[in-house]
Design a protein around this motif. Structure first.
Motif, PDB file in Angstrom:
ATOM      1  N   ASP A   1      39.008-107.537 130.615  1.00 49.91           N
ATOM      2  CA  ASP A   1      39.137-109.807 131.011  1.00 49.91           C
ATOM      3  C   ASP A   1      38.397-110.600 130.416  1.00 49.91           C
ATOM      4  O   ASP A   1      39.093-112.041 130.539  1.00 49.91           O
TER       5      ASP A   1
ATOM      6  N   ARG B   1      39.323-115.808 127.402  1.00 48.30           N
ATOM      7  CA  ARG B   1      40.025-116.313 126.767  1.00 48.30           C
ATOM      8  C   ARG B   1      41.337-117.352 126.270  1.00 48.30           C
ATOM      9  O   ARG B   1      41.441-118.265 125.421  1.00 48.30           O
ATOM     10  N   HIS B   2      42.317-116.579 126.555  1.00 49.30           N
ATOM     11  CA  HIS B   2      43.461-117.395 126.560  1.00 49.30           C
ATOM     12  C   HIS B   2      43.896-118.158 127.639  1.00 49.30           C
ATOM     13  O   HIS B   2      45.211-118.345 127.644  1.00 49.30           O
ATOM     14  N   LYS B   3      43.289-118.471 128.970  1.00 49.73           N
ATOM     15  CA  LYS B   3      43.636-118.864 130.070  1.00 49.73           C
ATOM     16  C   LYS B   3      43.359-120.657 129.857  1.00 49.73           C
ATOM     17  O   LYS B   3      42.335-120.543 130.109  1.00 49.73           O
ATOM     18  N   ASP B   4      44.676-120.956 129.668  1.00 50.14           N
ATOM     19  CA  ASP B   4      44.508-122.489 129.555  1.00 50.14           C
ATOM     20  C   ASP B   4      44.967-123.355 130.165  1.00 50.14           C
ATOM     21  O   ASP B   4      45.422-123.390 129.538  1.00 50.14           O
ATOM     22  N   PHE B   5      44.886-123.845 131.120  1.00 48.19           N
ATOM     23  CA  PHE B   5      46.055-124.599 132.273  1.00 48.19           C
ATOM     24  C   PHE B   5      46.202-125.827 131.196  1.00 48.19           C
ATOM     25  O   PHE B   5      47.610-126.528 131.088  1.00 48.19           O
TER      26      PHE B   5
ATOM     27  N   PHE C   1      49.247-115.490 134.949  1.00 47.14           N
ATOM     28  CA  PHE C   1      49.031-115.442 134.407  1.00 47.14           C
ATOM     29  C   PHE C   1      48.244-113.759 133.516  1.00 47.14           C
ATOM     30  O   PHE C   1      48.679-113.384 132.832  1.00 47.14           O
TER      31      PHE C   1
ATOM     32  N   TYR D   1      50.045-120.894 137.753  1.00 44.48           N
ATOM     33  CA  TYR D   1      50.021-120.353 136.015  1.00 44.48           C
ATOM     34  C   TYR D   1      48.610-119.625 136.669  1.00 44.48           C
ATOM     35  O   TYR D   1      49.167-118.523 135.950  1.00 44.48           O
TER      36      TYR D   1
ATOM     37  N   ARG E   1      45.261-126.806 128.263  1.00 40.65           N
ATOM     38  CA  ARG E   1      45.999-127.131 126.818  1.00 40.65           C
ATOM     39  C   ARG E   1      47.151-126.485 127.437  1.00 40.65           C
ATOM     40  O   ARG E   1      48.261-128.001 126.680  1.00 40.65           O
TER      41      ARG E   1
ATOM     42  N   PHE F   1      50.907-108.120 125.582  1.00 40.56           N
ATOM     43  CA  PHE F   1      49.478-108.270 125.361  1.00 40.56           C
ATOM     44  C   PHE F   1      49.855-105.964 125.009  1.00 40.56           C
ATOM     45  O   PHE F   1      49.897-105.672 124.116  1.00 40.56           O
TER      46      PHE F   1
ATOM     47  N   GLN G   1      39.113-110.118 127.192  1.00 43.70           N
ATOM     48  CA  GLN G   1      40.737-110.957 126.667  1.00 43.70           C
ATOM     49  C   GLN G   1      41.435-112.125 127.118  1.00 43.70           C
ATOM     50  O   GLN G   1      41.541-113.020 127.520  1.00 43.70           O
ATOM     51  N   ILE G   2      41.230-112.007 128.337  1.00 44.12           N
ATOM     52  CA  ILE G   2      42.309-112.876 129.348  1.00 44.12           C
ATOM     53  C   ILE G   2      41.259-113.849 129.533  1.00 44.12           C
ATOM     54  O   ILE G   2      42.416-115.477 129.612  1.00 44.12           O
TER      55      ILE G   2
ATOM     56  N   LYS H   1      42.981 -95.705 120.907  1.00 44.03           N
ATOM     57  CA  LYS H   1      43.453 -96.714 120.798  1.00 44.03           C
ATOM     58  C   LYS H   1      43.538 -97.773 122.261  1.00 44.03           C
ATOM     59  O   LYS H   1      44.205 -97.627 122.725  1.00 44.03           O
ATOM     60  N   GLU H   2      42.336 -98.903 122.478  1.00 42.73           N
ATOM     61  CA  GLU H   2      42.731 -98.842 124.304  1.00 42.73           C
ATOM     62  C   GLU H   2      43.981-100.073 124.271  1.00 42.73           C
ATOM     63  O   GLU H   2      43.951-101.532 123.831  1.00 42.73           O
ATOM     64  N   LEU H   3      44.977-100.011 125.191  1.00 44.76           N
ATOM     65  CA  LEU H   3      45.805-100.396 125.260  1.00 44.76           C
ATOM     66  C   LEU H   3      46.330-102.026 126.310  1.00 44.76           C
ATOM     67  O   LEU H   3      47.217-102.400 126.586  1.00 44.76           O
ATOM     68  N   ASN H   4      44.871-101.646 126.684  1.00 45.47           N
ATOM     69  CA  ASN H   4      45.252-102.995 128.033  1.00 45.47           C
ATOM     70  C   ASN H   4      43.833-103.898 127.795  1.00 45.47           C
ATOM     71  O   ASN H   4      42.768-103.129 126.911  1.00 45.47           O
ATOM     72  N   PRO H   5      44.403-105.310 127.747  1.00 51.56           N
ATOM     73  CA  PRO H   5      43.176-106.161 127.616  1.00 51.56           C
ATOM     74  C   PRO H   5      42.183-106.270 128.457  1.00 51.56           C
ATOM     75  O   PRO H   5      42.071-105.403 129.582  1.00 51.56           O
TER      76      PRO H   5
END
Lengths: 179, 48
Positions: free
Chosen positions: B19, B24-28, A25, A21, B30, A33, B21-22, B13-17
């Protein structure tokens, strides 16, 4: 640690899946995205779902010389396609100008295009079969190498290259036929 | 019928996330917790 060692650890103990992961990730989130045209929350949910499915099915995973990421990409492709299929509304995915001009140059159309021409070309792409558009998207919008595309489709690099150029040739012919 | 349509990114528009944003969603933790919950539920005996 290599992918096969990490997979072996994860098969023995699910909490060790965290190593895979951590390793993948960021690139997978980026992939999802971009595929969703920047829908951050949905990208987060789908990325987690991809890892959840990979974790649940890790015992069935067989290494065939491709990196573990190609399996994740394949699951992600399916999940994103499923998302669009289930949704009842239409989505528009923005594409950068430089990606379109690169595609046009590779398809032997032109190296310089006006905004109107770029929009015409995108409209033509939207008319492609889903499977063909998928490959074009991976190559030009996701900017994956032929090697990475080959790994996702479980084919050789030469075969991936041939698939891309056949579609480009088709686009080029259609473009010139309409002009 | 296609639900997804490509358009030209005229608004830049910015099409790449980012760091951020990445992250924020990275949570092993959970993910692992959800996985445990799902597998526990599927292993529950029928009479329960």
């Amino acid at each position: 640690m290599s992918d096969s060692e990490l997979v072996l650890l994860a098969k023995k103990k699910r909490s060790d899946f965290g190593l895979l992961y951590e390793k993948y990730f960021d690139q997978l989130f980026r992939f999802v995205f971009k595929k969703l045209g920047g829908m951050e929350e949905t990208a987060g949910d789908i990325t987690q779902l991809v890892f959840m499915k990979a974790m649940a099915n890790i015992d069935k995973y067989e290494e065939r010389g491709f990196p573990f990421s190609s399996w994740l990409y394949r699951i992600a492709q399916n999940e994103v396609a499923l998302f669009f299929r289930k949704e009842k509304k239409n989505y528009t995915i923005p594409i950068d100008e430089n990606r379109i001009t690169e595609l046009a140059s590779e398809a032997d159309i032109s190296t310089k295009m006006s905004i109107e021409q770029q929009e015409e070309l995108i409209e033509m792409l939207n008319g492609l079969e889903e499977s063909q558009l998928e490959i074009i998207e991976l190559r030009f919008f996701q900017e994956l190498s032929f090697k990475e595309i080959a790994e996702i489709y479980n084919i050789t690099e030469a075969n991936a290259k041939m698939k891309v150029y056949r579609i480009l040739e088709k686009i080029g012919k259609k473009w010139k036929g309409e002009k | 019928r296609k639900m997804k349509k490509f358009i030209l990114n005229k608004d830049k528009k910015e099409l790449n996330p980012t760091d951020e944003q990445i992250k924020r969603h990275k949570d092993f933790t959970r993910l692992h917790h959800d996985y445990e919950k799902v597998t526990k539920r599927s292993k529950r005996p029928l009479y329960k």
